[in-house]
Write an enzyme that holds these catalytic residues in place. Sequence first.
Site, PDB file in Angstrom:
ATOM      1  CG  ASP A  46       6.767   7.878   1.922  1.00 22.46           C
ATOM      2  OD1 ASP A  46       7.763   8.102   2.628  1.00 22.46           O
ATOM      3  OD2 ASP A  46       6.348   6.733   1.683  1.00 22.46           O
ATOM      4  CB  SER A 102       7.620   4.869   4.358  1.00 19.85           C
ATOM      5  OG  SER A 102       6.834   4.501   3.256  1.00 19.85           O
TER       6      SER A 102
END
Length: 299
Positions: A161, A46
């Site tokens: 993610d 991320s």
Amino acid sequence: MSEKKKIKKTLGIGLGGGGARGFAHIGILEVLEENGIKPDFIAGTSMGAVIAGLYAVGYSIQRIKEIAINFKNIEIIPTRYLNLLHESLLKSDIIIEALNQLFDGKTFKDCKIPFYTVAIDLESGKEIMFNKGPLNKAILASVSIPIIFPPTFHEDRYLIDGGILENVPLKDIRALYKPDVLIGSKIINYTSRQYISGMVYAKYQQVKYESLFKKVNFIENFVNNTKKDLHLLVGIALRAMDIASKDNTDKRILEAKPDILLEPNIDCGLLEFDKAGIAIEEGRKAMFKELPKLKELLG
């Protein structure tokens, strides 16, 4: 010189996700550089993937800091990127534009430091590790936060993610590169619940009491309430990811057995990009604290 090269120990570092709090990684890398230490291998998830990718491809720490500071000028919920009634709150165009500018067609082969990032395949539910191909595509997948951004379709996979399963990527550093010393950077924040509580209060209590004392123009009230709802939606998604990923992340960190686990505690929300300076400084503090141990481990 050849004798020194033979005994030089290798260093790997995994940078975790955390939204605006992930800027702490910049401070960590900065302290390492100031002490003549550069990682031999780096990974990120991320926001950690963005910072690690920039560093791996050759951006200077000063330039990465400038990029982070300029995040405060970005509108968090830009109207032109709204993607309501589709897969997500926002279109991914806003990230695609930024990543295209930052990485400018570069691939993993262009990295000066071996780098990888992780995402999750929605269909199989498994973690996907990227260390080849275009950098922008891999990092886009790693930052595709569910609800907020649409999944990234890449190499016949529907990706989100990577922080949901492995918010601090370490195990593949061990497996692929076998560094002598391994550092993990796990962003912690004890106030994230307070930010959610504050937004909930603003939505369900504050407005109710304010309306008893003053009348607000209907259109203006509608627009303001819509903005609050959108920010609350983002906050809910990010907080839910925090909760969902915690046990998996802690378990995988234990399995990877990093020699040093940095835990900068950043007193800001996941979207408070105007606090980049605070996050960077907390990263510096966390690294300074462990610097003597790292120097001893590196010999």
